[in-house]
Design a protein around this motif. Structure first.
Motif, mmCIF file in Angstrom:
data_model
loop_
_atom_site.group_PDB
_atom_site.id
_atom_site.type_symbol
_atom_site.label_atom_id
_atom_site.label_comp_id
_atom_site.label_asym_id
_atom_site.label_seq_id
_atom_site.Cartn_x
_atom_site.Cartn_y
_atom_site.Cartn_z
ATOM 1 N N ASN A 1 -7.036 5.493 -6.111
ATOM 2 C CA ASN A 1 -6.192 4.415 -6.470
ATOM 3 C C ASN A 1 -6.122 4.483 -8.155
ATOM 4 O O ASN A 1 -7.188 3.880 -8.735
ATOM 5 C CB ASN A 1 -6.586 3.057 -6.104
ATOM 6 C CG ASN A 1 -5.992 2.019 -6.648
ATOM 7 O OD1 ASN A 1 -4.792 2.277 -7.251
ATOM 8 N ND2 ASN A 1 -6.104 0.868 -6.001
ATOM 9 N N ARG B 1 -5.805 -2.159 -3.729
ATOM 10 C CA ARG B 1 -5.403 -1.853 -2.218
ATOM 11 C C ARG B 1 -6.399 -2.457 -1.165
ATOM 12 O O ARG B 1 -7.398 -1.921 -0.931
ATOM 13 C CB ARG B 1 -5.427 -0.478 -2.337
ATOM 14 C CG ARG B 1 -4.751 0.197 -1.264
ATOM 15 C CD ARG B 1 -5.274 1.218 -0.486
ATOM 16 N NE ARG B 1 -6.563 0.686 0.052
ATOM 17 C CZ ARG B 1 -7.404 1.705 0.982
ATOM 18 N NH1 ARG B 1 -7.058 2.720 1.223
ATOM 19 N NH2 ARG B 1 -8.644 1.209 1.435
ATOM 20 N N VAL C 1 0.733 -1.237 -0.074
ATOM 21 C CA VAL C 1 0.108 -0.195 -0.208
ATOM 22 C C VAL C 1 0.820 1.115 -0.145
ATOM 23 O O VAL C 1 1.935 1.477 0.986
ATOM 24 C CB VAL C 1 -0.987 0.075 1.319
ATOM 25 C CG1 VAL C 1 -1.906 1.352 1.327
ATOM 26 C CG2 VAL C 1 -1.762 -1.256 1.055
#
Ligand SMILES: O=C(O)CCC(=O)C(=O)O
Length: 254
Positions: A204, A210, A134
């Motif tokens: 994202n 994620r 992440v």
């Protein structure tokens, strides 16, 4: 395992602490599978487990109700150790939710304090456990170090739009600029945040998922505990007199 004094001091100073290798990476594939199953089968699972709620495309509340894998993970020593160090010997699970920001189209979750949602307790801790790498590209959390010491800001509810998911966020305009810090995690890491920490996450745009799990814990006996969706919150006993209850002892978790 209890938390190192240096990590506790970091939490007190910054309002958050990253716990690297907090849980075994070998658990990650089954946690990812369960997260996918909970999202894909939500309507059926919801019929069997009314505790569950969809908080948006990216998040399902109370996945532990429908998944023994997630339930065993939540009611584990991975969380009990830090909870005992930071909350005390009598702790309840306050809430749990998936945090699955999809690749390419995952939206942001603007600046907020968890205690700013209103109706809930002021002081509790929230963990964000990572199931993927992440980082800034796939929408990691960002925090404003030390912001847990500045009180609760005024929040306003905003609907989901092109760039952000909906929710209660700090009233506009708010932009911490240079003081914000990205929280970079690998699968098996987690961050533990104070409920007054100002934090956010952004879109994202990457070709990578994620995925993670959010778990919040509160001192047991906390009176002001209400569910954000409006019905009385059911907290679940987790630690009693310093002893962790395992998930099979927690019938209210199911
Ligand atoms: O997972 C995210 O991106 C945001 C989660 C978060 O900030 C929260 O649940 O308070």
């Amino acid at each position: 395992m209890s938390m190192e004094p240096t990590a506790q001091a970091e939490f007190q100073k910054n309002g958050y602490v990253v716990i690297n290798r907090a849980f075994d990476r070998a658990l990650v594939p089954s946690l990812r599978n369960e997260l996918a199953r909970v999202h894909e089968s939500f309507p059926d699972l919801k019929a069997q487990h009314p505790l569950m709620h969809r908080l948006g495309e990216w998040s399902i509340r109370s996945p532990q109700a429908a998944s023994t894998v997630i339930r065993d993970f939540v009611f584990s020593d991975h969380f009990a150790g830090p909870c005992k160090s930071l909350v005390g010997n009598d702790v309840d699970l306050y809430w749990c939710a998936t945090a699955a920001k999809p690749k390419e189209r995952g939206k942001g979750f603007p600046w907020h304090q968890d205690a700013g949602y209103g109706g809930g307790p002021d002081e509790y801790i929230t963990f964000w456990a990572a199931f993927d790498e992440v980082d800034e590209e796939n929408g990691c959390l960002w925090a404003v170090p030390g912001s847990h010491l500045t009180g609760i800001q005024e929040h306003e509810f905003r609907k989901s739009d092109e760039t952000d998911y909906g929710g209660p966020f700090i009233k506009r305009p708010y932009e911490p600029d240079a003081t914000k810090v990205p929280i970079l995690l690998s699968p098996g890491d987690m961050v533990c945040m104070h409920s007054k920490l100002i934090h956010a996450s952004f879109q994202n745009h990457s070709p990578r998922e994620r995925r993670g799990l959010i778990t919040a814990f509160v001192q047991s006996g906390e009176k002001q505990v209400f569910q954000t969706v409006g019905t009385p919150e059911i907290t679940v006993p987790f630690i009693r007199s310093g002893r962790r209850l395992d998930s099979s002892e927690n019938t209210r978790a199911q």
